[in-house]
Scaffold this motif. Sequence first.
Motif, PDB file in Angstrom:
ATOM      1  N   ASP A 190      27.440  28.756  40.679  1.00 32.12           N
ATOM      2  CA  ASP A 190      28.384  29.411  39.768  1.00 32.12           C
ATOM      3  C   ASP A 190      29.804  29.480  40.321  1.00 32.12           C
ATOM      4  OD1 ASP A 190      26.272  29.927  37.941  1.00 32.12           O
ATOM      5  OD2 ASP A 190      25.708  31.684  39.108  1.00 32.12           O
ATOM      6  N   ALA A 191      30.143  28.583  41.223  1.00 33.91           N
ATOM      7  CA  ALA A 191      31.488  28.596  41.805  1.00 33.91           C
ATOM      8  C   ALA A 191      32.527  28.203  40.764  1.00 33.91           C
ATOM      9  CB  ALA A 191      31.558  27.652  42.998  1.00 33.91           C
ATOM     10  N   VAL A 192      33.706  28.810  40.871  1.00 32.30           N
ATOM     11  CA  VAL A 192      34.842  28.503  40.006  1.00 32.30           C
ATOM     12  C   VAL A 192      35.830  27.658  40.798  1.00 32.30           C
ATOM     13  CG1 VAL A 192      36.768  29.457  38.679  1.00 32.30           C
ATOM     14  CG2 VAL A 192      34.528  30.604  38.662  1.00 32.30           C
ATOM     15  N   MET A 193      36.332  26.611  40.160  1.00 28.05           N
ATOM     16  CA  MET A 193      37.178  25.652  40.860  1.00 28.05           C
ATOM     17  C   MET A 193      38.472  25.412  40.079  1.00 28.05           C
ATOM     18  SD  MET A 193      36.023  21.783  41.974  1.00 28.05           S
ATOM     19  CE  MET A 193      35.060  22.247  43.417  1.00 28.05           C
ATOM     20  N   GLU A 194      39.578  25.522  40.764  1.00 33.49           N
ATOM     21  CA  GLU A 194      40.867  25.140  40.189  1.00 33.49           C
ATOM     22  C   GLU A 194      41.014  23.630  40.334  1.00 33.49           C
ATOM     23  OE1 GLU A 194      45.675  25.892  40.823  1.00 33.49           O
ATOM     24  OE2 GLU A 194      44.208  26.784  42.202  1.00 33.49           O
ATOM     25  N   LYS A 195      41.529  22.961  39.279  1.00 32.11           N
ATOM     26  CA  LYS A 195      41.572  21.499  39.296  1.00 32.11           C
ATOM     27  C   LYS A 195      42.928  20.966  38.854  1.00 32.11           C
ATOM     28  CE  LYS A 195      36.721  21.441  37.820  1.00 32.11           C
ATOM     29  NZ  LYS A 195      36.646  22.808  37.276  1.00 32.11           N
ATOM     30  N   LEU A 196      43.270  19.810  39.422  1.00 31.83           N
ATOM     31  CA  LEU A 196      44.411  19.007  38.997  1.00 31.83           C
ATOM     32  C   LEU A 196      43.939  17.563  39.007  1.00 31.83           C
ATOM     33  CD1 LEU A 196      48.093  19.127  40.247  1.00 31.83           C
ATOM     34  CD2 LEU A 196      46.823  16.982  40.151  1.00 31.83           C
ATOM     35  N   ALA A 197      44.051  16.876  37.867  1.00 28.61           N
ATOM     36  CA  ALA A 197      43.613  15.482  37.771  1.00 28.61           C
ATOM     37  C   ALA A 197      44.717  14.622  37.181  1.00 28.61           C
ATOM     38  CB  ALA A 197      42.353  15.363  36.917  1.00 28.61           C
TER      39      ALA A 197
END
Length: 314
Positions: free
Chosen positions: A132-139
């Motif tokens: 259930d980890a939350v991840m900030e993303k940039l793609a």
Amino acid sequence: MSTQEWAPATVSRRPDQALALELVRVTEAAAIAAGCRDVLRRPASPRTAAAVALHDHLASVLMRGTVVVGEGEKDVTPILFRGAEVGFGDGPECDVALSVGDGALSAVKDVTRSLSAIAVAERGALYEPPPDAVMEKLAVGADCAGVVDITRPVAENVRAVAEIKDVRVSDVVVAVLNRSRHRQLAQEIHDAGARVHLLEGGEIAGAIAAARPESAIDLLLGTGGAAEGVIAAAALSCLGGALQTRLESEGADKVFHVGDLVRSEHVLFCATGVTTNELLRGVQYHAGRSTTQSMVLSSKPDTVRVVKSEHRFA
């Protein structure tokens, strides 16, 4: 004819294109099960139906797979849990990451822009995020990989993308999950002068679209599930795109890149549209048949296939 000519073909010890084409059947089956419109007679929710279809079709795939990103932990889900063994039991040993519906599929309401997806790499290659980890993303795509930085302000990244693409900042399109937590982020994008594209169903399609030259999306930003981040990283490793992520639980300093999430040169990715999204057309139903559209990616050899299939019902 010589004995050598009659010798049976050896099974590949690494994920290859033959395996990728087998996996298309799996994501197609999951998408059709999730997108089934006969809600009143369907015994399970779209997500459960998709998971069962994916599980059953994986059983005939020639690989020895271990689920590292799935439907949850063993004590909360009966199938496709973390650590579950999938595949026929022969073939290459693989890590498997899967999503039966990128977006919260509902039994009474279609979620727009969702897909079923599976990523496969050599055993031990895929990053296993905390539950259930939350991840900030940039793609972004390969052209912008060297000019963006997830630790910089939104405006700086938007300007950098505009400069590389030789367009005005106002022409840059940033994909963001349509969630209340992203209101401030959307405002920052607007303040920077760029355009916001709201993703309704999920972020995997949005991240991949950011790396496709024909897509209108230039950049993906925002927070979401770490599981989706791993699957997107597998796809982007095949496309040459860039993904930068940060786990909220590990603070803002540790940045993961594609090579941290997918530590292999032999990666496969398959996805089939459930409903039409930024990447693929959704399942279409006709009298006695349905059609699906899928994307199949391979890192070695570097190939991108878009597959349209027709499925006839008995």
